[in-house]
Design a protein around this motif. Structure first.
Motif, PDB file in Angstrom:
ATOM      1  N   ASN A 368      -6.566  -3.664   0.365  1.00 51.30           N
ATOM      2  CA  ASN A 368      -5.910  -2.580  -0.387  1.00 51.30           C
ATOM      3  C   ASN A 368      -6.135  -2.794  -1.880  1.00 51.30           C
ATOM      4  O   ASN A 368      -6.187  -3.935  -2.350  1.00 51.30           O
ATOM      5  CB  ASN A 368      -4.395  -2.610  -0.161  1.00 51.30           C
ATOM      6  N   SER A 398      -5.031   0.549   8.417  1.00 52.20           N
ATOM      7  CA  SER A 398      -4.590   1.663   7.612  1.00 52.20           C
ATOM      8  C   SER A 398      -3.781   1.100   6.433  1.00 52.20           C
ATOM      9  O   SER A 398      -2.817   0.358   6.634  1.00 52.20           O
ATOM     10  CB  SER A 398      -3.711   2.565   8.488  1.00 52.20           C
ATOM     11  N   PRO A 399      -4.179   1.387   5.196  1.00 51.26           N
ATOM     12  CA  PRO A 399      -3.594   0.694   4.037  1.00 51.26           C
ATOM     13  C   PRO A 399      -2.073   0.832   3.937  1.00 51.26           C
ATOM     14  O   PRO A 399      -1.406  -0.036   3.395  1.00 51.26           O
ATOM     15  CB  PRO A 399      -4.267   1.362   2.839  1.00 51.26           C
ATOM     16  N   ALA A 400      -1.558   1.918   4.471  1.00 53.36           N
ATOM     17  CA  ALA A 400      -0.114   2.126   4.342  1.00 53.36           C
ATOM     18  C   ALA A 400       0.687   1.210   5.248  1.00 53.36           C
ATOM     19  O   ALA A 400       1.892   1.050   5.077  1.00 53.36           O
ATOM     20  CB  ALA A 400       0.220   3.583   4.662  1.00 53.36           C
ATOM     21  N   THR A 401       0.025   0.614   6.219  1.00 51.79           N
ATOM     22  CA  THR A 401       0.774  -0.093   7.269  1.00 51.79           C
ATOM     23  C   THR A 401       0.919  -1.587   7.027  1.00 51.79           C
ATOM     24  O   THR A 401       1.549  -2.273   7.827  1.00 51.79           O
ATOM     25  CB  THR A 401       0.071   0.085   8.627  1.00 51.79           C
ATOM     26  N   VAL A 402       0.318  -2.085   5.947  1.00 51.71           N
ATOM     27  CA  VAL A 402       0.232  -3.540   5.823  1.00 51.71           C
ATOM     28  C   VAL A 402       1.285  -4.097   4.865  1.00 51.71           C
ATOM     29  O   VAL A 402       1.248  -3.862   3.669  1.00 51.71           O
ATOM     30  CB  VAL A 402      -1.192  -3.957   5.372  1.00 51.71           C
TER      31      VAL A 402
ATOM     32  N   GLY B 371       0.292   8.312   1.873  1.00 51.93           N
ATOM     33  CA  GLY B 371      -0.646   7.797   0.888  1.00 51.93           C
ATOM     34  C   GLY B 371      -1.165   6.450   1.325  1.00 51.93           C
ATOM     35  O   GLY B 371      -0.914   5.997   2.443  1.00 51.93           O
ATOM     36  N   ASP B 372      -1.884   5.808   0.416  1.00 47.27           N
ATOM     37  CA  ASP B 372      -2.625   4.613   0.783  1.00 47.27           C
ATOM     38  C   ASP B 372      -1.946   3.315   0.381  1.00 47.27           C
ATOM     39  O   ASP B 372      -2.591   2.282   0.305  1.00 47.27           O
ATOM     40  CB  ASP B 372      -4.032   4.678   0.176  1.00 47.27           C
ATOM     41  N   SER B 373      -0.689   3.376   0.066  1.00 44.73           N
ATOM     42  CA  SER B 373       0.020   2.133  -0.242  1.00 44.73           C
ATOM     43  C   SER B 373       1.008   1.861   0.869  1.00 44.73           C
ATOM     44  O   SER B 373       1.527   2.795   1.493  1.00 44.73           O
ATOM     45  CB  SER B 373       0.787   2.274  -1.559  1.00 44.73           C
ATOM     46  N   PRO B 374       1.300   0.581   1.094  1.00 45.15           N
ATOM     47  CA  PRO B 374       2.295   0.277   2.121  1.00 45.15           C
ATOM     48  C   PRO B 374       3.592   1.033   1.841  1.00 45.15           C
ATOM     49  O   PRO B 374       4.048   1.091   0.687  1.00 45.15           O
ATOM     50  CB  PRO B 374       2.501  -1.239   1.966  1.00 45.15           C
ATOM     51  N   ASN B 375       4.144   1.642   2.861  1.00 42.50           N
ATOM     52  CA  ASN B 375       5.335   2.454   2.635  1.00 42.50           C
ATOM     53  C   ASN B 375       6.310   2.353   3.798  1.00 42.50           C
ATOM     54  O   ASN B 375       5.995   1.780   4.845  1.00 42.50           O
ATOM     55  CB  ASN B 375       4.944   3.914   2.369  1.00 42.50           C
ATOM     56  N   SER B 378       5.469   3.542   7.380  1.00 39.52           N
ATOM     57  CA  SER B 378       4.671   2.614   8.187  1.00 39.52           C
ATOM     58  C   SER B 378       5.512   1.450   8.674  1.00 39.52           C
ATOM     59  O   SER B 378       5.309   0.938   9.779  1.00 39.52           O
ATOM     60  CB  SER B 378       3.497   2.094   7.366  1.00 39.52           C
ATOM     61  N   MET B 379       6.458   1.021   7.844  1.00 39.66           N
ATOM     62  CA  MET B 379       7.299  -0.088   8.271  1.00 39.66           C
ATOM     63  C   MET B 379       8.164   0.331   9.468  1.00 39.66           C
ATOM     64  O   MET B 379       8.371  -0.437  10.394  1.00 39.66           O
ATOM     65  CB  MET B 379       8.204  -0.552   7.121  1.00 39.66           C
ATOM     66  N   HIS B 382       6.126   0.298  12.537  1.00 38.44           N
ATOM     67  CA  HIS B 382       6.027  -1.032  13.153  1.00 38.44           C
ATOM     68  C   HIS B 382       7.251  -1.313  14.034  1.00 38.44           C
ATOM     69  O   HIS B 382       7.150  -1.974  15.055  1.00 38.44           O
ATOM     70  CB  HIS B 382       5.904  -2.116  12.077  1.00 38.44           C
TER      71      HIS B 382
END
Lengths: 789, 488
Positions: A368, A398-402, B371-375, B378-379, B382
């Protein structure tokens, strides 16, 4: 009880460097019943305290709190090596004063000898005069015997690298066992002698400025080929042919040594001019000798000295013990192994996986962008992949998931499910060893993710680990109803003495043997050795002479040499590349290469072979440990057919079609272990060869390694905490000031520990982690505990 | 008016049948009607998934002789693959609902036999010839499609013989078995046929209904697929496939989880067709890949199970049908009378509830957190997976626990929570997550005081996980501020 043979156990003992006067106390790590997913508990174990004067064990004590530093210095790990006697038909018994007496012998009849070497410089310069080696004569006394490493390219015969010392521990009535202790060096750096051309180097104090630059090429090595940092053709042996003359036998990763600033070389036009540093790490052999009834008996064991295990309560997902187990027991788990045993091992693999994830800033390692910085400027596997294949960088997941804590929790959940006897369902999500160069999303997202393996591609578990998961999954389905679940055994607890099952033929028990007084960090379970390049040793080096007659490069299948007594046609194989190994009666060869594959940019369901001008066939060497697992387990000492490129191809640039018209020869597969012992055969790697591929000095690796996964040795993300955003925060382990605000890796960022900081102050700067947090600099209050008689 | 009543009316009036066009009641718009059909589709996918999971979890046990274990294991893998694919279908249907600006639907009726199109009575039961027969029936192609299938299947393909045998002998027997259980069973394909017809009609569903900007929020295979996709296919440097290269294959019969984000009418149609094909479609027709359909997988199991005859052992554990934890069902054969077993079942229900709640929350958060940042979305996603692992683990324990005093075993009840809707404020949703975790911890602690009949190690690990998760939720609540403060 006549002594028939001798053994030294453990057969491979890991010493760890440090300058504190007192070696690290013995400890084990155990699961915490109160907090089964938490960090393992560091539990003091019986420590053998050696009297400096007499050389005998003065007391056995158990520390309530294990401290890893003393007075700002790291306590070295100084392992004991015990002698066992083979008596009777199939019995191993500790060699003690009593057993000696019963055989009409006394303690002074036991002799020891040690030889160790550091061949790191030789590995780069190819100059035999750069080998630093130390040997002792046979000795039977109990004084410390220093391991003084001499080298023909040092300024004098009196100049040496201090590799530590060995000592025959004087047995007494309370501690009658025959044992030797290896105390490694302090972790000092040596370098070039000061001359008119070589100005003083602040890292190298006068007494350690011993490398004679007028005799050897190590100082400023690489200066005359600034383009790619390789040795000049002038340093290549004159007898080599033209193409070979251009060849430089690089390590992988290349230029693993201290260079003149700016570093690292790959961000600075690949200029890697050596500062001429050597370290005091080493590896080699301890031998014991005893004449019984006129018959001389000998045994040996391997020792090595490497960096400290700075995360003592965590283990890496794939450690040296996994690889040794695979060599010994094969790539598959037998059907008749008790289910509970398989299941406990499967759970332990998952546990080690999350212990590894814990110390990774998963978002950064995923590729990322971070705080506005391009991921291309940050070290990670995706960045390495982009550089190696000359393709745009792509995050793996997927960058949002890490996020570290979220991914950690998911791994913990898997672990918990296995505790509930759920069948492991993720077998097909594990990366198979032949898939390590599959850079499609599907390939890269397999587990373990984001980490580097011995071949510099994505890490795979051993075949045996994978098969453990398979078997555990298959058997859980047929578990009986409502049975009590046995607890997984405490991991790495001290074994009973002598442990059950320790017999001359049980090599596995010998490999895992926990000698009295030795902490976990001295054992293969704590070694991050089969990586790129490894840390305590470079395990890749053991495969180089696996096929009798050939010497292969440790990280690919290039024949870099042939043994002098090889047949003439084999002599011609130098420069060829091995492609496949054919087992008898099998038509499908076992490939030792694969091809890099990546996504087809025009087709979301497609993939392409990733080629570059430097690698037109997209060849990716596979790590030996997995590639040769079947060869070794089934054909030890037998002939196998090996396939090579028809022509010598020193550079991959010259291999557009490797499988075209190959040639084949038969080779004997060398025995991995020495005789019927559990010692890695000296025929495979001599003293110094197991560490020769590592960084020089090793401190360089802590700064440069872009793998960041060595949970036990090189953490990335520490002091990790949840935040009100639901995401994790923490520090970069190499961050000078702990702010809770992760500083991404940047070689020019003064907030991070730099090369020279480490060279000068590594013991202060490398902070131990316990429970995922920095151990306070002064360490917990030390309690020496109660002495035990 | 409930969708069930509405559709019952349409069926009664003869306006709706599998072979005819689409119809609606006057007081609804066509978009309403489409939404209703999609809601029914979601409930059916959800129901099927749960039934298949139950069936898969029942398989195995120590009574299965070693020589047959490989086969039983492969059946379980096949059924779990189908269940995973149903999960993909469920998410794709949610995507379509988002595309048309309709509310998502994660609901499921416990007793939905009055829902038109439903394949049959919802029944949680262990795997038997009868239960597999009903799965085959639910997923089978129409007669015309079956004939086409037999015509087009490669003679070398072992499925061809299975199709012929199905047509010649199995179909009749299966229909008898299914109709003994259900008076009006349906094929899932019927519903998808209706949906395709409706979506295809621009007079009913105008272009403006499709809000392509929702694509950003929709579920993707990247997020939810977890690698259950076919291997990519090698492409030459020229961009073509090498001669003779294989189609992409989901290796080793693994699941191929289809989760389609959709932006246009065409994509919706394609997605629906793909989902339908994966269910009933023949080999080679699903997604252009060589992929076993649900029908194929169940047909194999049916025929293999039938060929077994009547062995003196069972392929599945003696798991009760339709297990229940509710006091009101005392006396019902599925009531889990054993207190300890019932605790496990209630824990299962609680985690199922948590799963559905997290899942719903991800769709809510998708509109604000992308978007492309961890958010946070997504948490929470999980956490959904974490709960799936929990269901798997708890089910593995439950099927080994006694139902009561007899030899029957309990089973995971999959009882639906009283409500699935989320609170309006983000803060209340997180408070609810926190409370459910707290409740789970209390239940686990209580269970740990009982005798360990298998599972205490899991419960201890779960307690630790929930403890961390609860702290996580509390931190987020702190970040969201007080009740009076600004809310997200």
């Amino acid at each position: 009880m006549t002594i028939r043979e001798l053994r030294i156990l453990p057969p491979f003992a890991i010493g760890r460097l440090g300058s504190a006067a007192e070696p690290l106390d013995n400890y084990t790590i155990e699961g915490d019943r109160e907090n089964p997913l938490g960090f393992r508990k560091i539990v003091g174990a019986p420590t053998l305290v050696v009297d400096e004067t007499s050389g005998e064990i003065r007391e056995r004590r158990v520390s309530k709190e294990v401290t890893f530093k003393q007075g700002g210095c790291i306590r070295p790990v100084a392992p004991f090596l015990e002698v066992f006697a083979v008596v009777g038909e199939d019995h191993l018994e500790p060699l003690t004063l009593d057993l000696l007496h019963r055989n009409g012998l006394k303690q002074t009849d036991v002799s020891w000898r040690t030889r160790v070497a550091n061949r790191k410089i030789f590995r780069r310069t190819d100059d035999p005069k750069d080998v630093v080696s130390a040997t002792t004569d046979w000795f039977s006394n109990h004084a410390p015997h220093r391991l003084l490493g001499g080298c023909r390219n040092f300024i004098s015969d009196d100049s040496f690298i201090d590799f530590g010392h060995v000592r025959y521990i004087k047995p007494n009535d309370k501690f009658p066992e025959i044992r030797l202790r290896f105390t490694p060096a302090k972790g000092l750096i040596y370098g070039p002698h000061v001359t008119a051309e070589n100005p003083p180097d602040p890292v190298i104090v006068g007494s350690r400025a011993i490398y004679d630059s007028s005799k050897g090429s190590w100082y400023r090595f690489g200066h005359d080929d600034a383009e790619d940092g390789k040795a000049s053709s002038e340093t290549a042996p004159a007898s080599q042919e033209e193409e070979e003359g251009d060849f430089f036998n690089d390590t992988l990763p290349p230029a693993l040594y201290a260079i003149k600033p700016p570093a690292p070389s790959w961000l600075n036009h690949n200029i890697a001019i050596s500062r001429g540093y050597l370290d005091d790490a080493c590896d080699g052999f301890v031998e014991v000798r005893l004449t019984v009834a006129g018959r001389e008996l000998k045994a040996q064991a391997r020792i090595c000295a490497g960096p400290p295990a700075v995360v003592p309560d965590s283990l890496f997902v794939r450690n040296l013990a996994d690889d040794l187990d695979q060599v010994l027991l094969g790539p598959t788990v037998p059907d008749d192994e008790p289910e509970e045993e398989t299941r406990a091992r499967a759970a332990e693999i998952v546990r080690r996986a999350y212990e590894t994830v814990r110390f990774m800033n998963v978002a950064v390692m995923n590729g990322n962008d971070f705080k506005g910085r391009s991921a291309l400027s940050l070290d990670s596997m995706p960045e390495e992949e982009a550089a190696d294949t000359q393709r745009p960088i792509r995050p793996v997941m997927s960058p949002a998931t890490v996020d570290t804590r979220a991914i950690l929790a998911l791994h913990e959940q898997v672990y918990a499910a296995l505790q509930g006897r759920a069948a492991p369902w993720f077998l097909r999500l594990l990366r198979r060893p032949e898939e390590v160069a599959d850079f499609t999303d599907r390939g890269r997202r397999k587990m373990p993710a984001l980490m580097c393996g011995a071949d510099n591609n994505y890490l795979a578990l051993t075949w045996r680990q994978i098969d453990t998961i398979r078997k555990a999954g298959e058997e859980a389905l047929f578990a009986p109803a409502a049975i009590g679940l046995p607890r997984a055994p405490p991991v790495l607890a001290a074994t009973s003495f002598p442990p059950a099952g320790l017999t001359p033929r049980n090599l596995s028990a010998q490999i895992h043997y926990a000698a009295a007084g030795n902490p976990v960090s001295s054992r293969p379970e704590a070694a991050v050795a089969n990586c790129c390049p490894g840390l305590e040793v470079d395990f890749r080096a053991v495969w180089r002479r696996m096929f009798k007659g050939l010497v292969l490069r440790e990280w690919d299948s290039l024949v870099v040499d042939v043994e002098p007594d090889a047949e003439p046609e084999i002599q011609e194989l130098k420069g060829h590349r091995m492609l496949r190994v054919f087992l008898p009666d099998e038509t499908d060869g076992i490939p030792v290469f694969t091809q890099f594959e990546g996504p087809a940019s025009s087709d979301p369901d497609g993939k392409i072979v990733l080629t570059t001008n430097k690698n037109p066939a997209g060849l990716a060497p596979l790590e030996w440990s997995n590639a040769l697992a079947r060869v070794l387990s089934e054909h030890n000492g037998r002939l196998v057919r090996c396939e090579f490129t028809r022509d010598a191809v020193w550079s991959l640039e010259k291999v557009p079609d490797p499988l075209k018209d190959p040639i084949t020869f038969r080779f004997e597969v060398r025995a991995f272990f020495d005789g019927d012992t559990a010692v890695i055969s000296p025929d495979l790697a001599d003293a110094g060869e197991l560490t020769q591929g590592l960084c020089s000095p090793w401190q360089n690796d802590y700064r440069e390694c872009s793998c960041y996964y060595w949970a036990s040795a090189r953490p990335d993300f520490v002091n990790v905490e949840p935040t009100t955003t639901g995401l994790s925060k923490g520090d970069n382990w190499l961050q000078k000031e702990r702010t809770g605000d992760y500083v991404p890796d940047d070689y020019s960022d003064t907030r991070l520990i730099h090369y020279d900081d480490l060279f000068l102050h590594w013991e202060k700067l490398l902070r131990f982690q316990v429970g995922g947090r920095d151990v306070p600099e002064d360490g917990p209050r030390r309690d020496t505990g109660e002495a035990q008689s | 008016m409930s969708k069930h009543r509405i559709y019952s009316g349409l069926v009664a009036s003869g306006l709706v049948a599998a072979e005819t066009g689409v119809a609606k009641i006057a007081s609804m718009t066509w978009k309403d009607h489409l939404t209703m059909l999609l809601h029914i589709a979601a409930e059916i996918e959800h129901s099927l998934m749960v039934q298949y999971l139950y069936s898969a979890y029942s398989l195995g046990g120590e009574q299965v002789p070693p020589g047959w274990r490989k086969m039983v294991r492969s059946w379980q893998e096949d059924i779990l693959a189908v269940a995973k694919e149903e999960m993909g279908h469920l998410l794709t249907v949610q995507n379509i609902l988002m595309l048309i600006g309709a509310p998502i639907n994660l609901d499921r009726q416990d007793l939905p036999w009055d829902i038109p199109f439903h394949p049959g009575t919802f029944r949680l039961e262990r795997l038997t010839l009868e239960s597999v027969a009903s799965y085959v029936f639910a997923e089978m192609p129409s007669n015309a499609e079956l004939d086409a299938l037999i015509q087009t299947t490669d003679p070398r393909d072992e499925m061809l013989e299975r199709y012929k045998r199905f047509k010649d002998t199995d179909l009749e027997q299966i229909e008898i078995m299914v109709r003994t259980r259900d008076s009006a069973p349906h094929r899932v394909g019927d519903l998808y046929s209706h949906l395709v017809k409706l979506v295809d009609n621009p007079h009913h569903i105008a272009d403006s209904v499709f809000q392509e900007s929702t694509l950003t929020y929709q579920a993707t295979a990247d997020d939810w697929g977890r690698g259950y996709r076919p291997d990519p296919r090698l492409v030459t440097a020229e961009g073509s496939y090498p001669a003779g290269s294989r189609e992409p294959v989901a290796s080793e019969r693994a699941a191929n989880v289809l989760i389609y984000p959709v932006a246009t009418r065409t994509q919706v149609r394609k997605a629906l067709e793909e989902l339908s094909a994966q269910g009933e479609g023949p080999v080679g027709l699903s997604g252009g890949s060589v992929q076993l359909s649900h029908f194929d997988r169940f047909l194999e199991i049916y025929q293999e199970l039938k060929d077994l005859g009547s062995p003196p052992w069972s392929v599945s554990r003696p798991v009760v049908a339709d297990p229940s934890t509710l006091d009101s069902t005392r006396g019902h054969p599925g009531y889990i009378a054993d207190g300890h077993s019932r605790d496990w079942a209630e824990l299962f229900n609680l985690r199922y509830r948590m799963l559905l709640k997290y899942l719903g929350h991800t769709f809510r958060l998708a509109r604000t957190e992308h978007g492309d940042s961890p958010n946070l979305r997504s948490m929470v996603m999980h956490r959904v997976f974490g709960e799936m692992y929990n269901l798997k683990a708890i089910a593995a324990v439950i099927v080994r626990q006694p139902l009561s005093n007899g030899s029957l075993r309990a089973g995971p009840p999959f009882e639906m929570p009283y409500a699935l809707s989320l609170s309006d404020s983000e803060r209340d949703i997180w408070a609810s997550h926190r409370d459910l975790m707290s409740m789970a911890q209390r239940l686990c602690s209580k269970m740990l005081n009982h005798e360990d009949r298998g599972g205490h190690a899991y419960l201890q690990a779960l307690l630790a996980i929930d403890h961390d998760a609860q702290n996580w939720a509390k931190d987020i609540l702190t970040g969201l501020g007080s009740l009076e403060g600004p809310q997200r």
